[in-house]
Design an enzyme around this catalytic site. Structure first.
Site, PDB file in Angstrom:
ATOM      1  N   SER A 298       5.046  -2.675  -3.338  1.00 34.11           N
ATOM      2  CA  SER A 298       3.754  -2.351  -3.943  1.00 34.11           C
ATOM      3  C   SER A 298       3.434  -3.264  -5.114  1.00 34.11           C
ATOM      4  CB  SER A 298       3.759  -0.909  -4.428  1.00 34.11           C
ATOM      5  OG  SER A 298       3.776  -0.038  -3.338  1.00 34.11           O
TER       6      SER A 298
ATOM      7  N   GLY B  95       0.977   1.012   4.197  1.00 37.99           N
ATOM      8  CA  GLY B  95       0.769   1.164   2.763  1.00 37.99           C
ATOM      9  C   GLY B  95       2.086   1.551   2.131  1.00 37.99           C
ATOM     10  N   CYS B  96       2.025   2.068   0.877  1.00 43.20           N
ATOM     11  CA  CYS B  96       3.295   2.392   0.223  1.00 43.20           C
ATOM     12  C   CYS B  96       3.685   3.834   0.455  1.00 43.20           C
ATOM     13  CB  CYS B  96       3.249   2.063  -1.256  1.00 43.20           C
ATOM     14  SG  CYS B  96       2.296   3.220  -2.215  1.00 43.20           S
ATOM     15  N   ILE B  97       2.748   4.648   0.993  1.00 41.74           N
ATOM     16  CA  ILE B  97       3.137   6.025   1.332  1.00 41.74           C
ATOM     17  C   ILE B  97       2.667   6.340   2.738  1.00 41.74           C
ATOM     18  CG2 ILE B  97       3.209   6.934  -1.006  1.00 41.74           C
ATOM     19  CD1 ILE B  97       0.530   8.274  -0.488  1.00 41.74           C
TER      20      ILE B  97
END
Lengths: 416, 97
Positions: A298, B95-97
């Protein structure tokens, strides 16, 4: 005398300068931070500005004031880096030679890459909260909003703080409920990915969240065009989402000077680096940190913080002629606001997905991947930590640069 | 050895991929034949993933693969970045989640 030049006085550049200054003798290593302005923005706060939960003024402090004595701050735009000559060409033509270069110039917004987004309606009906100006304008518009179709669109990955658009939808739900106009408002979350939660562990733990908050979901939508007058968002494959208020997260790219520096960046001007050492793939004396890199984790302040510990070690090793440590594991750690004074916490790295469990920390264990008031308190407390621990380049007590499995509950692999 | 896939049909190990497998995955997903234009995209996807660890997004594909976005939708209908990743034997964009 070795010359370390750091391009960018944001999170990554500031904490690198401060960490390196503490570990080196000013008589032996000169550290210069270059930035085009002297406004350091606490970017995690931007999310709260549209809802009146933070004031724009509280988010900005002078960049040079965040640097330790013995770090030089040079206010200038950068034209390009001449990798072969080991010199930075500043905008006014001055040459700044270096022995070690750290690119910490972050990610820029490129709203003009989406047709029509910056056309009619920009700042009136179509907004972004990813800048101080944008978040401030959106606060005004949201204050005057009286119901209708509120659309949150994420144009493309990668973006800074990838959960922020989702957090925005959750906070909007809460905000509009408190104002008594939630029933008159339809909130739609539009994403190019195939779901709001793309990782199996998160999809399992969080799938009910959107339904519970009444947020409509449109997936695999690649926004190609915005018409601010008609109030329509159209995808490349011809689907249309109508809106009264559009909150867009524009395409991100690295700093334009990266694109002008031959060999340094990728197609989107992010610096190509080794994901474990953060050394440039083009030159051994060049490194990058934070949002400016192309590493597959991220774009977040926690990432810059964890990278800072590893990169400081590697810059020192490089100056000593010792082999680098492949110490960065992709560790990221983020609070996710879900509204109603609650938040989630996730902790993950290149290989381990966000897992449920409890995160051990200085203020006691925090629940992972689950809504709680404790996590919301953690997110608010983080503002102080940012200015007083993270930027000065101190380690967070009890939180290691490498991700730890302590407290995490491993899940069986999907499909097993 | 048969290739292992995740719940959505993506290869779990990009090393198990070969061109024959790509043809098979393509057929199963409604692409009757892989043309040289398909291969141009697939090679770019694999190369990017294997060097950077991330699957390229549709915009990166449009900028750098040499195939414009409109054509990507014709070659890999509905979600080009996701479908091309599947055929190229790499994980889907996340994505990150």
């Amino acid at each position: 005398m070795s010359r370390v030049v750091i391009l960018g006085g944001g999170t990554g550049g500031t904490l690198m300068a401060n960490r390196l200054r503490r570990r080196t003798d000013p008589a032996e290593v000169r550290i210069t931070v270059v930035d085009q302005d002297d406004r350091h923005v606490y970017q995690p706060g931007l999310l709260f500005v549209p809802f009146g939960l933070m004031e724009p003024g509280e988010l900005v402090r002078p960049r040079h004031r965040q640097l330790r004595p013995g770090v030089a701050f040079l206010r200038s735009a950068v034209d390009r880096v001449a990798l072969e000559d080991r010199a930075v060409h500043l905008a006014d033509g001055t040459l700044l030679p270096y022995d070690v270069l750290v690119v910490a110039s972050g990610a820029d917004l490129r709203p003009e890459e989406t047709e029509g987004l910056t056309g009619p309606g920009w700042g009136e009906r179509t907004f972004t909260f990813y800048s101080v100006e944008g978040a401030t304008a959106l606060a005004r518009a949201l204050g005057a909003f009286d119901g209708g179709r509120l659309v949150v669109d994420l144009v493309d990955m990668p973006i800074k703080c990838p959960v922020a658009p989702l957090e925005f939808a959750f906070l909007a739900d809460w905000h509009l409920t408190r104002r008594g106009i939630r029933r008159r408002t339809e909130i739609t979350y539009v994403t190019p990915l195939d779901s709001a939660f793309t990782k199996p562990t998160c999809a399992r733990a969080l799938s009910g969240l959107l339904t519970r908050k009444g947020v409509r979901l449109v997936t695999e939508f690649n926004a190609g065009e915005v018409d601010g007058r008609a109030g329509t968002l159209t995808s490349y494959d011809g689907r249309t989402v109508p809106f009264d208020l559009l909150v867009s997260v524009p395409l991100h790219a690295g700093a334009p000077f990266v694109g002008r520096s031959e060999g340094l960046g990728d197609e989107l001007d992010f610096v190509r680096v080794d994901p474990a050492t953060l050394q440039s793939r083009a030159r051994p004396e060049v490194f990058a940190i934070g949002d400016a890199t192309d590493v597959p984790t991220s774009k977040a302040g926690s990432v810059a913080h964890f990278q800072g510990e590893v990169l400081t070690e590697n810059v020192l090793r490089f100056l000593d002629g010792r082999p680098l440590e492949p110490g960065y594991d992709g560790h990221a750690n983020c609070f996710i606001e879900t509204g109603h004074r609650k938040a989630l916490l996730i902790d993950f790295n290149y290989d381990v997905e966000p897992l449920p469990g409890r995160f051990p920390g200085p203020v006691g264990p925090l629940p992972l991947l689950r809504e709680s008031r404790l996590n919301h308190a953690g997110k608010l407390a983080f503002t102080w930590m940012y200015w007083n621990v993270l930027l000065p380049g101190r380690d967070m007590p009890g939180i290691d640069a490498r991700m730890s499995m302590a407290g995490k509950r491993p899940l069986a692999p999907a499909g097993a | 050895m048969p290739a292992t896939v995740d719940a959505e049909g993506f290869l779990t190990d990009p090393a198990q991929w070969d061109e024959g497998l790509a043809e098979e995955i393509a057929h199963e997903n409604g692409i009757p034949e892989l043309t040289p234009r398909h291969w141009q995209v697939l090679r770019y996807m694999r190369e990017t993933y294997l060097t950077t660890g991330s699957a390229p997004t549709i915009r990166t594909l449009g900028k750098a693969s040499g195939v414009p976005i409109k054509e990507l939708y014709e070659l890999f209908p509905k979600g080009p970045a996701k479908l091309a990743a599947k055929v190229a034997g790499i994980p889907k964009p996340r994505g990150c989640i």
